[in-house]
Every structure is written in structure tokens, then in C-alpha cells.
Design a protein around this motif. Structure first.
Motif, PDB file in Angstrom:
ATOM      1  N   GLY A 183     -42.109  -6.112  65.667  1.00 34.63           N
ATOM      2  CA  GLY A 183     -42.832  -6.237  66.926  1.00 34.63           C
ATOM      3  C   GLY A 183     -42.864  -7.655  67.451  1.00 34.63           C
ATOM      4  O   GLY A 183     -43.027  -7.888  68.657  1.00 34.63           O
ATOM      5  N   GLU A 184     -42.697  -8.626  66.551  1.00 34.85           N
ATOM      6  CA  GLU A 184     -42.655 -10.044  66.937  1.00 34.85           C
ATOM      7  C   GLU A 184     -41.229 -10.554  67.107  1.00 34.85           C
ATOM      8  O   GLU A 184     -41.015 -11.759  67.292  1.00 34.85           O
ATOM      9  N   GLY A 185     -40.253  -9.647  67.014  1.00 38.74           N
ATOM     10  CA  GLY A 185     -38.866 -10.062  67.197  1.00 38.74           C
ATOM     11  C   GLY A 185     -38.262 -10.733  65.986  1.00 38.74           C
ATOM     12  O   GLY A 185     -37.334 -11.541  66.113  1.00 38.74           O
ATOM     13  N   ILE A 186     -38.770 -10.420  64.788  1.00 38.49           N
ATOM     14  CA  ILE A 186     -38.267 -11.023  63.554  1.00 38.49           C
ATOM     15  C   ILE A 186     -37.570  -9.953  62.713  1.00 38.49           C
ATOM     16  O   ILE A 186     -38.113  -8.870  62.501  1.00 38.49           O
ATOM     17  N   VAL A 187     -36.378 -10.266  62.241  1.00 37.99           N
ATOM     18  CA  VAL A 187     -35.640  -9.411  61.321  1.00 37.99           C
ATOM     19  C   VAL A 187     -35.652 -10.080  59.947  1.00 37.99           C
ATOM     20  O   VAL A 187     -35.293 -11.257  59.831  1.00 37.99           O
ATOM     21  N   HIS A 188     -36.069  -9.356  58.920  1.00 41.23           N
ATOM     22  CA  HIS A 188     -36.106  -9.939  57.578  1.00 41.23           C
ATOM     23  C   HIS A 188     -34.701 -10.202  57.056  1.00 41.23           C
ATOM     24  O   HIS A 188     -34.414 -11.253  56.487  1.00 41.23           O
ATOM     25  N   GLY A 189     -33.814  -9.214  57.193  1.00 38.26           N
ATOM     26  CA  GLY A 189     -32.426  -9.380  56.795  1.00 38.26           C
ATOM     27  C   GLY A 189     -32.100  -8.929  55.381  1.00 38.26           C
ATOM     28  O   GLY A 189     -30.975  -8.529  55.105  1.00 38.26           O
ATOM     29  N   ASP A 190     -33.083  -8.975  54.480  1.00 36.07           N
ATOM     30  CA  ASP A 190     -32.812  -8.616  53.085  1.00 36.07           C
ATOM     31  C   ASP A 190     -34.064  -8.088  52.397  1.00 36.07           C
ATOM     32  O   ASP A 190     -34.455  -8.562  51.333  1.00 36.07           O
ATOM     33  N   PRO A 191     -34.732  -7.069  52.975  1.00 32.04           N
ATOM     34  CA  PRO A 191     -35.981  -6.582  52.388  1.00 32.04           C
ATOM     35  C   PRO A 191     -35.749  -5.607  51.241  1.00 32.04           C
ATOM     36  O   PRO A 191     -36.026  -4.405  51.343  1.00 32.04           O
ATOM     37  N   THR A 192     -35.245  -6.116  50.124  1.00 25.92           N
ATOM     38  CA  THR A 192     -35.028  -5.272  48.959  1.00 25.92           C
ATOM     39  C   THR A 192     -36.287  -5.254  48.092  1.00 25.92           C
ATOM     40  O   THR A 192     -37.237  -6.013  48.328  1.00 25.92           O
ATOM     41  N   THR A 193     -36.269  -4.423  47.062  1.00 26.26           N
ATOM     42  CA  THR A 193     -37.426  -4.337  46.173  1.00 26.26           C
ATOM     43  C   THR A 193     -37.579  -5.584  45.305  1.00 26.26           C
ATOM     44  O   THR A 193     -38.580  -5.715  44.606  1.00 26.26           O
ATOM     45  N   ARG A 194     -36.624  -6.499  45.353  1.00 24.99           N
ATOM     46  CA  ARG A 194     -36.792  -7.782  44.684  1.00 24.99           C
ATOM     47  C   ARG A 194     -37.350  -8.835  45.628  1.00 24.99           C
ATOM     48  O   ARG A 194     -37.793  -9.896  45.164  1.00 24.99           O
ATOM     49  N   ASN A 195     -37.318  -8.584  46.919  1.00 24.50           N
ATOM     50  CA  ASN A 195     -37.836  -9.539  47.896  1.00 24.50           C
ATOM     51  C   ASN A 195     -39.184  -9.102  48.453  1.00 24.50           C
ATOM     52  O   ASN A 195     -39.575  -9.499  49.558  1.00 24.50           O
ATOM     53  N   VAL A 196     -39.851  -8.258  47.690  1.00 23.95           N
ATOM     54  CA  VAL A 196     -41.245  -7.889  47.952  1.00 23.95           C
ATOM     55  C   VAL A 196     -42.021  -8.161  46.666  1.00 23.95           C
ATOM     56  O   VAL A 196     -41.619  -7.708  45.593  1.00 23.95           O
ATOM     57  N   ARG A 197     -43.111  -8.918  46.771  1.00 26.89           N
ATOM     58  CA  ARG A 197     -43.937  -9.242  45.603  1.00 26.89           C
ATOM     59  C   ARG A 197     -45.287  -8.553  45.748  1.00 26.89           C
ATOM     60  O   ARG A 197     -45.795  -8.384  46.867  1.00 26.89           O
ATOM     61  N   VAL A 198     -45.881  -8.151  44.617  1.00 32.64           N
ATOM     62  CA  VAL A 198     -47.139  -7.410  44.663  1.00 32.64           C
ATOM     63  C   VAL A 198     -48.115  -7.967  43.632  1.00 32.64           C
ATOM     64  O   VAL A 198     -47.726  -8.472  42.580  1.00 32.64           O
ATOM     65  N   ASP A 199     -49.397  -7.899  43.989  1.00 32.04           N
ATOM     66  CA  ASP A 199     -50.476  -8.110  43.021  1.00 32.04           C
ATOM     67  C   ASP A 199     -51.743  -7.505  43.600  1.00 32.04           C
ATOM     68  O   ASP A 199     -52.002  -7.587  44.800  1.00 32.04           O
ATOM     69  N   GLY A 200     -52.533  -6.858  42.749  1.00 35.45           N
ATOM     70  CA  GLY A 200     -53.764  -6.223  43.233  1.00 35.45           C
ATOM     71  C   GLY A 200     -53.460  -5.387  44.463  1.00 35.45           C
ATOM     72  O   GLY A 200     -52.531  -4.589  44.492  1.00 35.45           O
ATOM     73  N   PRO A 201     -54.237  -5.590  45.543  1.00 31.76           N
ATOM     74  CA  PRO A 201     -54.030  -4.790  46.750  1.00 31.76           C
ATOM     75  C   PRO A 201     -52.976  -5.371  47.693  1.00 31.76           C
ATOM     76  O   PRO A 201     -52.658  -4.755  48.708  1.00 31.76           O
TER      77      PRO A 201
END
Length: 523
Positions: free
Chosen positions: A435-453
Motif C-alpha cells: 500500500g506504500e509502494g514498497i516491494v520486499h523482493g525476497d520475503p522467504t521464511t528465512r527473511n521473516v523473524r518471530v518472537d512472542g507475538p
């Protein structure tokens, strides 16, 4: 067990006999050579009808005992050629009174490499005339981790060589000319682990028309295309946590491509296996070897159910003939992590990410990519965070050294903690940045980090600014491919991800995603 294999997906009329007790493979091949231009399906099929009987006769005469099964290339390939081979295989199986095995041609490229290398669970780069893709094994199937979005590697090169007046096949001619050329810059298009050759082909033709020596264009063509293929191979290794790579396909005979892959593997500490040349191009040996594995596992087919499939995807094949995959390395935090293109060190809550030089790439290309990606990652990480998406806080940028310093976020990669709520968060985050005109380009499951919520997007190095629906849909495509390559039961996760994106984003993006999936080489 002795298996007669018959191959005929496009240009190679080939037959082979494989004895699994001695591991001997005899191959006889009669290639189709068009008088001009590329492969003509009708002429190729006529060649198959003329050549298959003789190559089969030669192969059978080399057998040291009775044949126990007949295996044939069921697809993907040119329909007219596949029908000739299917008919021949069915007739032979009935006359010999043996089992019939229908083999996926692309899985055979992978399995011959795995068989000859002794690797447990390698990633496979297949690069042939009509195809180019990266495969990995997950939960009983080979998953397409990345593929060409337009044309195959060999066909792309052939389009250029036809433009300059060279005869088919063009690959060896480009390889020879490139040895005498100087590097010229051409478009480099990698999106996650997908890639596109249409832009580079158009630019190469234009450069030649503008008077750039054909040797220089050939050098730029090889350096750029093969660097793209090597990069996506390394990205696939990083995503899956594997350290073994095999290659297949006729284009893999190119010495420069092999050199690049070898340098990448050495730099990464991975193992590379390049099969003997006779197993790289289309050949019946790989069909016979995989046919023996499938027959031993009971994967035979009745004659009436043995129809060909010109669009036979490798991920449609249940892989029952091999043991389960060994576990990939976990996502535990360490002080130094090697990603696909950078070395990451963690200290005192900060991450220093340095894009290391890739010796397999031409120095000018490598320097440009590292500089541009460092600048874009810094900008896009900041702008995505400002839009409300959790990203690391940027602390320092050194463009000259291709280095970023950001805060450490998350406990682990999404790859190691995938779940419905997490992928829904990714869908919402991608909708927000789009919506802001940004493309991530490589949103794989290694380029997403998680902790808690919290779920963070990291590594915007392949990102850019765009409001084009196609570019936004490619982000979704890349993420879904990575889910299929790393999750045990990916389809419910894909549905949850798309549902979350639909609630927060544009329906047009999901419509375009369906169009992108239809353009895949194996759809």
C-alpha cells in the motif's frame, strides 16, 4: 534388475539399459538437428519416429540379460515427441511382458545427480533448453523453490544466437565466443529464487544491433545469466539449510557455469556434484536409473493409465522410492551466520550484516549489486518501519563496505516456527508495504523473524519501490514458494496467508498471483 529407459521430450531420441546390480548404464542417443532456427515440434516428432526403433535396438543389444521393466519420459516436454515415446514404451512393455514406468523428466535430472553423488538430500539446479528451476525435497515431494518466469535458459540463449545468425544449438557457440570477449553490463533480474531472462535477451539483441562486438555481448550474457542461476542456487541452499547441490540439464555442460557454481559452493562450504556429461543433457540413462528406483518401490503404471503429460510438474510426483530427508540445521542463534549473500554477526543486541564479495560474479557486476542492495535495504527497512511494519531499527550504513548495522530482532526464523498466525501476519505486513509502494523482493521464511507475538520483516536487499500489481504479486509468489519448500503441510498455511492478504490488500494482486502461477514452466 535391468531397466530399458526411453527418452524423447524434445530433441534427443535416446534409449538406455541400466543394471542396478552393477550400476552400469549403456546409453544410445540420436539427436535431432534442425536445419535452421530452433526446435520444430513436428520435425522433432518425425525424428523420434525414425530414430527410436534404432536406438532401442542398439540399447537392447548391449543388455547382458533379460529386461525387467521399461521406463519412459512421460513429461514435461513437446507433446508430439512424448506421444511417440509413450507409444514405443507401451508396445515394448507388452511385447516383453514387463512392468511399465512413467518418469518425470525433470525429477530424473535430479535423481541421476543424487544417485551418482551419494548425497542425502541435495538441492538441484536444472538448466536445460526449455526449463530452468531450483528444486528441493520436502515431505515426500520435490518442491519448486524457484524457476524462470518466462523462458528456459537454453531457449533464451538460442533466441540471441538466432538473432545474430548462428545455427542451433547456440549455447556452445556463445561459450566459445565469450572466451574472446569483454564483459558488458546487461539486466540482472532475481526475485527471491525466481528469475527472468526476457529483459537480458532484449538488451543483448539491442547491444549487438548497436554495434557491440558479439564476443562482448556473449561474455556479458554468460556472466549475467549464470550469476543469476548461481545466486538462486545459493539462496535455495540457505533457505533449506542444506549443504549439497547437484546440477542437471544440457546448459549445465557449460564450463563457466560449472566454475561459478563450484566457486559459490567452495565459498559457502557446500558440496557440489556435476554428473558426467552424458547424464547432463537429455538422455535415457537418467530415465532408466529413476525407472529402476520407481519399479523397486512399486511405482509402475498400467498401459491404459500411461498417458503423457506435456506440463508434468515435478512437484506432482509422489516420491516413494527414497527414504525421508535428514533434518536440516535448526535456527538457533549463533554469533556468526552465513546467509545467501552476506555474513551476519550478532553482538550486544546489534546485527552487523556485510555483503561479502562473490568471486563467482564478474567484479564489476558484483560491486554494483552489493552497493545497490545495501542502499535499497537501508531505505526500504526504514520506510517499511515508518509504514507500521515491524522491521529492525537501522543503526549504521557503510555503502563503500556494503555493511549495515541494525538491531537484533526475533528469536528465530519463521522457517523454524511456522504457523497459521505467523503467516497471517506476513500477509498483513506485505499488504501494508504494498500500500506504500514498497516491494520486499525476497520475503522467504528465512527473511521473516518471530518472537512472542511479533513478526518482523527483514532483509529488503532485493526490494524496490513500485505500485505495479505484478511486482506485488511476485512478493506473494516468492513467499508461497518458500512455504512449500520449508513447511510440512504448506497448503493450509498458503490459504491462511492469502486470506490475510485479501483482507488487508488488493484483490487485483491475488488475481495477478494466479496469472504468475500459470506462467511457471511446469504449470
Amino acid at each position: 534388475m535391468r531397466v530399458l529407459g526411453i527418452e524423447g521430450t524434445a530433441w534427443a531420441a535416446s534409449a538406455a539399459v541400466y543394471d542396478n546390480e552393477t550400476d552400469d548404464v549403456f546409453i544410445e542417443t540420436d539427436p535431432y538437428q534442425p536445419e535452421s532456427g530452433g526446435i520444430h515440434p513436428r520435425e522433432a516428432a518425425e525424428h523420434m519416429r525414425e530414430a527410436i526403433p534404432s536406438v532401442v535396438e542398439t540399447a537392447l543389444s548391449a543388455a547382458t540379460g533379460p529386461i525387467d521393466a521399461v521406463a519412459f519420459s512421460r513429461g514435461p516436454g513437446l507433446g508430439p515427441c512424448l506421444r511417440v515415446v509413450g507409444t514405443a514404451a507401451r508396445a515394448l512393455a507388452q511385447s516383453l511382458d514387463v512392468s511399465l514406468v512413467g518418469v518425470n523428466h525433470m525429477v530424473a535430472h535430479l535423481e541421476i545427480g543424487r544417485h551418482r553423488s551419494g548425497f542425502d538430500s541435495p538441492v538441484c539446479l536444472n538448466v536445460s533448453g526449455a526449463n530452468a528451476h531450483v528444486l528441493g525435497y520436502r515431505n515426500g515431494r520435490y518442491r519448486v523453490l524457484g524457476e524462470t518466469m518466462d523462458t528456459g535458459a537454453g531457449n533464451a540463449i538460442d533466441k540471441f544466437t538466432r538473432h545474430v545468425g548462428w545455427t542451433h544449438p547456440g549455447g556452445p557457440k556463445v561459450e566459445e565466443a565469450a572466451n574472446d570477449g569483454e564483459y558488458v553490463d546487461l539486466p540482472y533480474v532475481v526475485k527471491g529464487m525466481d528469475f527472468s531472462f526476457s529483459g537480458i535477451m532484449s538488451a543483448a539483441k539491442q547491444a549487438y544491433d548497436d554495434g557491440v562486438p558479439v564476443e562482448d555481448v556473449s561474455r556479458g550474457l554468460q556472466e549475467t545469466m549464470f550469476a543469476m542461476l548461481t545466486e538462486v542456487s545459493e539462496r535455495a541452499l540457505s533457505l533449506t539449510g542444506r549443504d549439497e547441490l547437484v546440477v542437471g540439464g544440457g546448459v549445465a555442460q557449460n564450463e563457466r557455469l560449472q566454475e561459478m557454481l563450484r566457486e559459490m559452493a567452495d565459498q559457502r562450504g557446500a558440496n557440489l556434484h556435476v554428473p558426467d556429461p552424458r547424464f547432463l543433457g537429455d538422455n535415457a540413462g537418467m530415465i532408466a536409473v529413476l525407472g529402476a528406483m520407481m519399479a523397486a518401490a512399486g511405482e509402475t503404471v498400467a498401459v491404459e493409465d500411461s498417458g503423457i503429460d506435456a506440463d508434468y510438474r515435478p512437484d506432482q510426483v509422489p516420491v516413494t522410492w527414497r527414504p525421508g530427508e535428514p533434518p536440516a540445521p535448526g535456527g538457533d542463534r549463533s554469533d556468526e551466520i552465513r546467509g545467501a549473500e552476506a555474513v551476519v554477526t550478532v553482538e550486544d543486541g546489534l546485527v552487523t550484516k556485510r555483503r561479502v564479495p562473490k568471486t563467482y560474479r564478474h567484479p564489476a557486476l558484483d560491486e554494483r549489486l552489493r552497493r545497490e542492495r545495501t542502499v535499497e535495504e537501508a531505505r526500504l527497512t526504514h520506510d517499511a518501519r515508518r509504514a507500521g511494519v515491524p522491521t529492525p531499527v537501522l543503526r549504521d550504513v557503510d555503502v563503500r563496505e556494503s555493511t549495515l548495522v541494525v538491531e537484533f530482532v526475533g528469536e528465530r526464523d519463521l522457517r523454524d516456527a511456522v504457523g497459521t498466525t505467523r503467516v497471517q501476519s506476513v500477509g498483513e505486513h506485505l499488504a501494508t508495504i504494498h500500500g506504500e509502494g514498497i516491494v520486499h523482493g525476497d520475503p522467504t521464511t528465512r527473511n521473516v523473524r518471530v518472537d512472542g507475538p511479533r513478526t518482523y520483516l527483514i532483509d529488503f536487499g532485493l526490494g524496490y519501490y513500485s505500485r505495479d500489481v505484478e511486482d506485488h504479486a511476485m512478493d506473494l509468489h516468492v513467499f508461497e514458494q518458500s512455504l512449500r519448500g520449508t513447511a510440512d503441510e504448506p497448503e493450509p498455511l498458503v490459504s491462511a496467508f492469502e486470506g490475510a492478504y485479501a483482507d488487508a490488500g488488493q484483490d487485483a494482486v491475488l488475481d495477478q498471483l494466479r496469472a504468475i502461477e500459470g506462467r511457471g514452466r511446469y504449470q
